[in-house]
Design a protein around this motif. Structure first.
Motif, PDB file in Angstrom:
ATOM      1  N   ALA A  34       0.886  -1.162   0.000  1.00 47.50           N
ATOM      2  CA  ALA A  34       0.000   0.000   0.000  1.00 47.50           C
ATOM      3  C   ALA A  34       0.925   1.213   0.000  1.00 47.50           C
ATOM      4  N   GLU A  35       0.947   1.932  -1.113  1.00 49.64           N
ATOM      5  CA  GLU A  35       1.933   2.995  -1.284  1.00 49.64           C
ATOM      6  C   GLU A  35       1.274   4.343  -1.538  1.00 49.64           C
ATOM      7  N   SER A  36       1.879   5.355  -0.971  1.00 42.61           N
ATOM      8  CA  SER A  36       1.452   6.714  -1.230  1.00 42.61           C
ATOM      9  C   SER A  36       2.575   7.454  -1.952  1.00 42.61           C
ATOM     10  N   CYS A  37       3.560   7.944  -1.227  1.00 36.93           N
ATOM     11  CA  CYS A  37       4.588   8.801  -1.836  1.00 36.93           C
ATOM     12  C   CYS A  37       5.470   8.085  -2.842  1.00 36.93           C
ATOM     13  N   THR A  38       5.507   6.771  -2.833  1.00 33.59           N
ATOM     14  CA  THR A  38       6.322   6.027  -3.800  1.00 33.59           C
ATOM     15  C   THR A  38       5.546   5.714  -5.081  1.00 33.59           C
ATOM     16  N   GLY A  39       4.263   5.979  -5.104  1.00 38.50           N
ATOM     17  CA  GLY A  39       3.477   5.861  -6.317  1.00 38.50           C
ATOM     18  C   GLY A  39       3.493   4.508  -6.993  1.00 38.50           C
ATOM     19  N   LEU A 107       3.234  -4.282   3.296  1.00 38.72           N
ATOM     20  CA  LEU A 107       4.120  -3.133   3.466  1.00 38.72           C
ATOM     21  C   LEU A 107       3.357  -1.880   3.080  1.00 38.72           C
ATOM     22  N   ALA A 108       3.447  -0.843   3.920  1.00 38.52           N
ATOM     23  CA  ALA A 108       2.780   0.423   3.638  1.00 38.52           C
ATOM     24  C   ALA A 108       3.789   1.560   3.738  1.00 38.52           C
ATOM     25  N   ILE A 109       3.643   2.524   2.846  1.00 35.26           N
ATOM     26  CA  ILE A 109       4.534   3.684   2.823  1.00 35.26           C
ATOM     27  C   ILE A 109       3.694   4.941   2.655  1.00 35.26           C
ATOM     28  N   THR A 110       3.923   5.913   3.523  1.00 37.77           N
ATOM     29  CA  THR A 110       3.289   7.223   3.391  1.00 37.77           C
ATOM     30  C   THR A 110       4.314   8.279   3.795  1.00 37.77           C
ATOM     31  N   GLY A 111       4.382   9.340   3.043  1.00 35.72           N
ATOM     32  CA  GLY A 111       5.378  10.354   3.370  1.00 35.72           C
ATOM     33  C   GLY A 111       5.361  11.519   2.412  1.00 35.72           C
ATOM     34  N   PRO A 118       3.019  24.034   3.544  1.00 33.17           N
ATOM     35  CA  PRO A 118       3.640  24.704   4.687  1.00 33.17           C
ATOM     36  C   PRO A 118       3.663  23.795   5.916  1.00 33.17           C
ATOM     37  N   GLY A 119       4.807  23.698   6.533  1.00 30.46           N
ATOM     38  CA  GLY A 119       4.947  22.874   7.732  1.00 30.46           C
ATOM     39  C   GLY A 119       5.245  21.417   7.455  1.00 30.46           C
ATOM     40  N   ASP A 120       5.170  20.995   6.194  1.00 28.74           N
ATOM     41  CA  ASP A 120       5.478  19.607   5.852  1.00 28.74           C
ATOM     42  C   ASP A 120       6.986  19.446   5.716  1.00 28.74           C
ATOM     43  N   GLU A 121       7.499  18.362   6.247  1.00 26.12           N
ATOM     44  CA  GLU A 121       8.938  18.091   6.218  1.00 26.12           C
ATOM     45  C   GLU A 121       9.294  17.224   5.012  1.00 26.12           C
ATOM     46  N   PRO A 122       9.989  17.781   4.029  1.00 25.94           N
ATOM     47  CA  PRO A 122      10.395  16.947   2.893  1.00 25.94           C
ATOM     48  C   PRO A 122      11.253  15.770   3.371  1.00 25.94           C
ATOM     49  N   GLY A 123      10.940  14.594   2.874  1.00 27.47           N
ATOM     50  CA  GLY A 123      11.708  13.408   3.240  1.00 27.47           C
ATOM     51  C   GLY A 123      11.219  12.700   4.491  1.00 27.47           C
ATOM     52  N   LEU A 124      10.157  13.207   5.126  1.00 25.50           N
ATOM     53  CA  LEU A 124       9.573  12.503   6.277  1.00 25.50           C
ATOM     54  C   LEU A 124       8.716  11.366   5.738  1.00 25.50           C
ATOM     55  N   VAL A 125       9.033  10.149   6.160  1.00 27.27           N
ATOM     56  CA  VAL A 125       8.340   8.968   5.638  1.00 27.27           C
ATOM     57  C   VAL A 125       8.085   7.984   6.775  1.00 27.27           C
ATOM     58  N   TYR A 126       6.922   7.364   6.733  1.00 30.67           N
ATOM     59  CA  TYR A 126       6.588   6.272   7.647  1.00 30.67           C
ATOM     60  C   TYR A 126       6.392   5.012   6.824  1.00 30.67           C
ATOM     61  N   LEU A 127       7.057   3.952   7.240  1.00 29.06           N
ATOM     62  CA  LEU A 127       6.934   2.651   6.587  1.00 29.06           C
ATOM     63  C   LEU A 127       6.450   1.660   7.632  1.00 29.06           C
ATOM     64  N   ALA A 128       5.409   0.925   7.308  1.00 32.70           N
ATOM     65  CA  ALA A 128       4.865  -0.050   8.253  1.00 32.70           C
ATOM     66  C   ALA A 128       4.788  -1.420   7.598  1.00 32.70           C
ATOM     67  N   ARG A 129       4.972  -2.426   8.436  1.00 37.53           N
ATOM     68  CA  ARG A 129       4.847  -3.811   7.986  1.00 37.53           C
ATOM     69  C   ARG A 129       3.914  -4.537   8.938  1.00 37.53           C
ATOM     70  N   ALA A 130       2.908  -5.169   8.381  1.00 36.36           N
ATOM     71  CA  ALA A 130       1.994  -5.993   9.165  1.00 36.36           C
ATOM     72  C   ALA A 130       2.066  -7.408   8.613  1.00 36.36           C
ATOM     73  N   GLY A 131       1.858  -8.367   9.494  1.00 36.55           N
ATOM     74  CA  GLY A 131       1.890  -9.754   9.054  1.00 36.55           C
ATOM     75  C   GLY A 131       0.985 -10.614   9.891  1.00 36.55           C
ATOM     76  N   ARG A 132       0.628 -11.719   9.332  1.00 38.93           N
ATOM     77  CA  ARG A 132      -0.218 -12.659  10.075  1.00 38.93           C
ATOM     78  C   ARG A 132       0.592 -13.278  11.210  1.00 38.93           C
ATOM     79  N   GLY A 133       0.111 -13.069  12.424  1.00 40.01           N
ATOM     80  CA  GLY A 133       0.757 -13.665  13.583  1.00 40.01           C
ATOM     81  C   GLY A 133       2.017 -12.958  14.054  1.00 40.01           C
ATOM     82  N   ALA A 159      12.021  -0.113   2.760  1.00 43.31           N
ATOM     83  CA  ALA A 159      10.926  -1.078   2.693  1.00 43.31           C
ATOM     84  C   ALA A 159      11.444  -2.498   2.478  1.00 43.31           C
ATOM     85  N   VAL A 160      12.456  -2.646   1.646  1.00 41.70           N
ATOM     86  CA  VAL A 160      13.023  -3.975   1.408  1.00 41.70           C
ATOM     87  C   VAL A 160      13.671  -4.502   2.687  1.00 41.70           C
ATOM     88  N   ALA A 161      14.345  -3.636   3.440  1.00 41.27           N
ATOM     89  CA  ALA A 161      14.923  -4.051   4.725  1.00 41.27           C
ATOM     90  C   ALA A 161      13.817  -4.471   5.695  1.00 41.27           C
TER      91      ALA A 161
END
Length: 171
Positions: A34-39, A107-111, A118-133, A159-161
């Motif tokens: 699920a990707e946002s800033c990476t398109g 894997l999810a990416i938003t940033g 205004p007030g947005d930090e260029p290069g600020l990114v959140y990456l999340a990983r969810a998995g079963r169990g 994200a690959v890491a």
């Protein structure tokens, strides 16, 4: 070797992607994004290596708040309270994708890949990983104002890491 993206990838990243896909295959795991800033760049890369298409289930590009809500079920109140570029939204994106898909790892990416507002930090990114169990993991990155392309590439590396770590904890 990535079929179309190989010329644009650092060698270390290409090796990491190939290793992750091989490990997903060996473990019989499926991944989704699920990707946002990476398109969709991560999904493109994960589907660009011949012979591993079966480990990738789905990828969503949810660039707008409305898409995050409509396609992933991210609560509008969560976005209003924390912003679309936030830890809670990245976690919701990954967890909701995992529960809505037939995948083992999401894997999810938003940033902010560049200057947004205004007030947005260029290069600020959140990456999340969810998995079963496995517990959901979220990373906060501050790549800086390095440009959209460089930020997206750093996102893919992170994200690959995160995927590699998830495979180790799921397999």
């Amino acid at each position: 070797m990535a079929e179309t993206l190989s010329p644009a990838l650092p060698d270390a990243l290409e090796r990491a992607v190939n290793a992750a896909l091989q490990r997903l295959h060996e473990a019989g795991l499926k991944v989704g994004t699920a990707e946002s800033c990476t398109g969709g760049l991560l999904a493109s890369l994960l589907t660009d290596v011949p012979g591993y298409g079966h480990v990738f289930e789905s990828g969503l590009v949810v660039y707008t708040d409305a898409a995050k809500q409509r396609l992933l079920g991210v609560d509008s109140g969560l976005i209003e309270a924390h912003g679309a570029v936030s830890r809670p939204v990245a976690v919701a994106m990954a967890e909701n994708l995992c529960t809505r898909s037939e995948i083992d790892l999401a894997l999810a990416i938003t940033g902010f890949a560049g200057r947004a507002g205004p007030g947005d930090e260029p290069g600020l990114v959140y990456l999340a990983r969810a998995g079963r169990g496995t517990p959901t993991v979220c990373r906060e990155e501050h790549f800086g104002d390095i440009g959209r392309g460089a930020t997206r590439l750093k996102c893919i590396q992170a994200a690959v890491a995160l995927l590699e770590d998830g495979i180790a904890h799921t397999a």
